[in-house]
Design an enzyme around this catalytic site. Structure first.
Site, PDB file in Angstrom:
ATOM      1  N   HIS A   1       0.915  -1.072   0.075  1.00 17.28           N
ATOM      2  CA  HIS A   1      -0.105   0.047  -0.050  1.00 17.28           C
ATOM      3  C   HIS A   1       0.760   1.191  -0.075  1.00 17.28           C
ATOM      4  O   HIS A   1       2.064   1.199   0.551  1.00 17.28           O
ATOM      5  CB  HIS A   1      -1.053   0.128   1.201  1.00 17.28           C
ATOM      6  CG  HIS A   1      -0.466   0.344   2.528  1.00 17.28           C
ATOM      7  ND1 HIS A   1      -0.335  -0.557   3.688  1.00 17.28           N
ATOM      8  CD2 HIS A   1       0.305   1.316   3.183  1.00 17.28           C
ATOM      9  CE1 HIS A   1       0.119  -0.208   4.652  1.00 17.28           C
ATOM     10  NE2 HIS A   1       0.379   1.205   4.399  1.00 17.28           N
TER      11      HIS A   1
ATOM     12  N   GLU B   1      -5.040   0.665   0.000  1.00 23.41           N
ATOM     13  CA  GLU B   1      -4.776  -0.756   0.306  1.00 23.41           C
ATOM     14  C   GLU B   1      -5.191  -1.529  -0.817  1.00 23.41           C
ATOM     15  O   GLU B   1      -5.919  -1.156  -1.750  1.00 23.41           O
ATOM     16  CB  GLU B   1      -5.839  -1.184   1.434  1.00 23.41           C
ATOM     17  CG  GLU B   1      -5.589  -0.285   2.789  1.00 23.41           C
ATOM     18  CD  GLU B   1      -4.457  -0.910   3.561  1.00 23.41           C
ATOM     19  OE1 GLU B   1      -3.473  -1.515   3.202  1.00 23.41           O
ATOM     20  OE2 GLU B   1      -4.557  -0.900   4.772  1.00 23.41           O
TER      21      GLU B   1
END
Ligand code: GLP
Length: 240
Positions: free
Chosen positions: A138, A143
C-alpha cells in the site's frame, strides 16, 4: 523507474535527503508530498541537520501529507499530524500554516477530502512526492483492492495494515479502522516521486515493483505508469 540500492538504512536516508535538499535549493517555494511511518524518520533527521547547519531554508516550502487516521484528534500522539510536527515541522523554519495533513477530526470527511484535493491543485501541484510502502504494497492508505480510488478519500484499513501499525499503539484494538488518504491519481499527479524501501519485510512489495506487473493487489505497482519515479532501497529489502 530508477533504482538505487544502498548498503543500509542510513545510506538510503542520506540519498533521499540529498535529492530532497537539491529540490528545495533549486525551488525554495517547492511543494513537498510527505509520508509518515518509521521509514522516513531518518530522512527527516537529515533534513533537520541540514537546516540546523544553516544550509537549508524551509520558510517558503509548502507540504501536503499523504494520509491521516480517521477519526483521530490531531493532538493525539498517534496522529500523523502529531508525528509530522514532532519529527519535522517543529524542528525547522517551515510556516506551520503551509503544512497540510488531512484533518482526522473533521465532521464531514467527504468535504475534507474534496477540499484537500483542491488545495493541492490550487497550490500548483506537488513537486516531490516522497513515499514509504506498506508490507502489502500500500501507499498512503491505498490498500490492495479490486478497485482503487483516484483522489483523496476515506478508506478502511486492511487487517494486515492494522496489525503492522499496531506496533505504535498499546494494542491493536486502538488502531483506528479508517483513514483519509490521497488517492492514486493524487499521488501520480506529482512531478517527481521518491519511494523509500528498507527492511526485509518489504522484500515482496519491492519485487512486485521491480517486476513487469501492474496490479491493484499491490497499489504501489501503479507507479510504473509514472515517468519520474526513483526507488531507493537497502540491501535487506532487495536481497532474498
Ligand atoms: C503507514 C502509512 C504509509 C507508510 C506505511 C509503512 O501505513 N500510511 O504511508 O508508508 O505505514 O510504514 P513503515 O515505514 O513504518 O514501514
Amino acid at each position: 523507474m530508477k533504482l538505487i540500492i544502498c548498503e543500509n538504512y542510513d545510506a538510503v536516508m542520506e540519498q533521499a535527503a540529498q535529492i530532497t535538499i537539491d529540490i528545495i535549493k533549486n525551488k525554495p517555494d517547492c511543494i513537498l508530498g510527505l509520508p509518515t511511518g518509521s521509514t522516513p524518520i531518518g530522512l527527516y533527521n537529515n533534513l533537520v541537520k541540514e537546516y540546523e547547519a544553516g544550509k537549508l531554508d524551509f520558510s517558503q516550502v509548502k507540504s501536503f501529507n499523504l494520509d491521516e487516521y480517521y477519526p483521530i484528534d490531531p493532538e493525539n500522539d498517534q496522529s500523523y499530524r502529531y508525528f509530522m510536527n514532532k519529527h519535522l515541522f517543529n524542528r525547522i523554519n517551515i510556516d506551520i500554516n503551509n503544512t497540510r495533513v488531512p484533518n482526522g477530526n473533521c465532521e464531514d470527511p467527504n468535504q475534507e477530502c474534496a477540499e484537500y484535493e483542491k488545495a493541492i491543485d490550487l497550490a500548483g501541484g506537488i513537486d516531490l512526492q516522497i513515499l514509504g510502502i506498506g508490507n502489502n504494497g500500500h501507499i498512503g492508505f491505498n490498500e490492495p483492492d479490486k478497485n482503487l480510488q483516484a483522489y483523496t478519500h476515506m478508506t478502511k484499513l486492511t487487517e494486515n495494515t492494522i496489525e503492522a501499525n499496531s506496533r505504535f499503539f498499546e494494542k491493536s484494538d486502538d488502531v483506528p479502522r479508517k483513514a483519509l488518504t490521497m488517492g492514486m491519481a493524487s499521488i501520480m499527479k506529482a512531478e517527481k516521486i521518491l519511494m523509500l524501501i528498507t527492511g526485509k519485510a518489504k522484500h515482496n512489495a519491492l519485487m512486485t515493483l521491480l517486476s513487469d506487473n501492474i496490479t491493484t493487489d499491490v497499489p504501489a505497482s501503479l507507479l510504473k505508469l509514472h515517468t519520474d519515479v526513483t526507488i531507493i532501497c537497502d540491501k535487506a529489502s532487495y536481497e532474498e
